[in-house]
Design a protein around this motif. Sequence first.
Motif, mmCIF file in Angstrom:
data_model
loop_
_atom_site.group_PDB
_atom_site.id
_atom_site.type_symbol
_atom_site.label_atom_id
_atom_site.label_comp_id
_atom_site.label_asym_id
_atom_site.label_seq_id
_atom_site.Cartn_x
_atom_site.Cartn_y
_atom_site.Cartn_z
ATOM 1 N N ASP A 70 0.830 -1.200 0.000
ATOM 2 C CA ASP A 70 0.000 0.000 0.000
ATOM 3 C C ASP A 70 0.869 1.255 0.000
ATOM 4 O O ASP A 70 1.390 1.664 1.016
ATOM 5 C CB ASP A 70 -0.918 -0.008 1.224
ATOM 6 N N GLY A 71 1.060 1.850 -1.170
ATOM 7 C CA GLY A 71 1.810 3.083 -1.297
ATOM 8 C C GLY A 71 3.303 2.904 -1.492
ATOM 9 O O GLY A 71 4.009 3.878 -1.672
ATOM 10 N N ILE A 72 3.800 1.682 -1.432
ATOM 11 C CA ILE A 72 5.244 1.478 -1.512
ATOM 12 C C ILE A 72 5.769 1.785 -2.914
ATOM 13 O O ILE A 72 6.856 2.328 -3.055
ATOM 14 C CB ILE A 72 5.641 0.058 -1.048
ATOM 15 N N TYR A 73 4.993 1.468 -3.947
ATOM 16 C CA TYR A 73 5.451 1.756 -5.311
ATOM 17 C C TYR A 73 5.501 3.258 -5.564
ATOM 18 O O TYR A 73 6.435 3.770 -6.173
ATOM 19 C CB TYR A 73 4.548 1.083 -6.344
ATOM 20 N N GLY A 74 4.482 3.965 -5.093
ATOM 21 C CA GLY A 74 4.471 5.417 -5.269
ATOM 22 C C GLY A 74 5.605 6.090 -4.521
ATOM 23 O O GLY A 74 6.259 6.989 -5.037
ATOM 24 N N LEU A 75 5.848 5.629 -3.286
ATOM 25 C CA LEU A 75 6.931 6.202 -2.496
ATOM 26 C C LEU A 75 8.298 5.883 -3.107
ATOM 27 O O LEU A 75 9.159 6.758 -3.214
ATOM 28 C CB LEU A 75 6.867 5.675 -1.061
ATOM 29 N N LEU A 91 8.158 2.910 -11.486
ATOM 30 C CA LEU A 91 7.549 2.623 -10.187
ATOM 31 C C LEU A 91 6.371 3.551 -9.894
ATOM 32 O O LEU A 91 5.382 3.140 -9.278
ATOM 33 C CB LEU A 91 8.594 2.727 -9.089
ATOM 34 N N SER A 92 6.461 4.793 -10.342
ATOM 35 C CA SER A 92 5.342 5.716 -10.133
ATOM 36 C C SER A 92 4.119 5.288 -10.925
ATOM 37 O O SER A 92 2.986 5.378 -10.437
ATOM 38 C CB SER A 92 5.748 7.132 -10.526
ATOM 39 N N ILE A 93 4.320 4.804 -12.129
ATOM 40 C CA ILE A 93 3.191 4.302 -12.926
ATOM 41 C C ILE A 93 2.580 3.079 -12.250
ATOM 42 O O ILE A 93 1.352 2.932 -12.190
ATOM 43 C CB ILE A 93 3.640 3.999 -14.366
ATOM 44 N N MET A 94 3.431 2.194 -11.722
ATOM 45 C CA MET A 94 2.913 1.036 -10.988
ATOM 46 C C MET A 94 2.147 1.485 -9.748
ATOM 47 O O MET A 94 1.113 0.907 -9.399
ATOM 48 C CB MET A 94 4.060 0.101 -10.590
ATOM 49 N N GLY A 95 2.644 2.515 -9.069
ATOM 50 C CA GLY A 95 1.955 3.037 -7.895
ATOM 51 C C GLY A 95 0.603 3.635 -8.219
ATOM 52 O O GLY A 95 -0.332 3.537 -7.439
ATOM 53 N N LEU A 96 0.483 4.257 -9.398
ATOM 54 C CA LEU A 96 -0.811 4.813 -9.799
ATOM 55 C C LEU A 96 -1.849 3.718 -10.026
ATOM 56 O O LEU A 96 -3.023 3.890 -9.731
ATOM 57 C CB LEU A 96 -0.656 5.634 -11.085
ATOM 58 N N SER A 97 -1.404 2.573 -10.545
ATOM 59 C CA SER A 97 -2.369 1.520 -10.870
ATOM 60 C C SER A 97 -2.702 0.643 -9.674
ATOM 61 O O SER A 97 -3.724 -0.016 -9.681
ATOM 62 C CB SER A 97 -1.812 0.645 -11.997
ATOM 63 N N LYS A 98 -1.882 0.639 -8.609
ATOM 64 C CA LYS A 98 -2.086 -0.307 -7.520
ATOM 65 C C LYS A 98 -2.648 0.295 -6.243
ATOM 66 O O LYS A 98 -2.971 -0.436 -5.325
ATOM 67 C CB LYS A 98 -0.772 -1.012 -7.184
ATOM 68 N N GLN A 99 -2.767 1.568 -6.108
ATOM 69 C CA GLN A 99 -3.206 2.123 -4.836
ATOM 70 C C GLN A 99 -4.276 3.180 -5.048
ATOM 71 O O GLN A 99 -4.438 3.715 -6.128
ATOM 72 C CB GLN A 99 -2.027 2.703 -4.067
ATOM 73 N N LYS A 100 -4.985 3.487 -3.962
ATOM 74 C CA LYS A 100 -6.050 4.476 -4.029
ATOM 75 C C LYS A 100 -5.517 5.887 -3.821
ATOM 76 O O LYS A 100 -5.945 6.817 -4.454
ATOM 77 C CB LYS A 100 -7.093 4.161 -2.952
#
Length: 151
Positions: A70-75, A91-100
């Motif tokens: 939860d949020g680790i990809y965005g961070l 990683l930011s693109i992955m974070g956009l698709s995996k978290q709210k």
Amino acid sequence: MFCPKCGAEIPDESKFCFRCGATLPTTQKDTVATDPFDVPPTSYTAPAHQPQQSYQPQQPQQPAKQGTDDGIYGLAGFILSFIFPVVGLILSIMGLSKQKNHGFAVAGLIISIVSIVISIITTIIVVAALSTVPSYDDYYYYYDYVCKLFC
């Protein structure tokens, strides 16, 4: 002996009901010894038989598990966008698709794109500047020219 409040069967020497917690009346000799003004009831009728309900503790409802990421990809994308913009972008693109909550993912995406654009512009400027640098032969020519003027 039965509890006067809930009707549960309890031992005769009990001072309270183990099921409902009600205080039980004490026997005659206990009453006289402890408090002479407290008179126990003279007659007792057992309550009508009530069906026993077994106690079944309710399981606490656990909140639905969101992924452990939860949020680790965005961070991670945000942090790595400063050092390795391409990795930060991925990683930011992955974070956009995996978290709210997209806060770090969006920031990492923007910083990565800006860093990549700045890197491309810097590379173009450096290549253009290096292509205009005179070669060794040109330096030798200018050296001879200057020496002839001032030597």
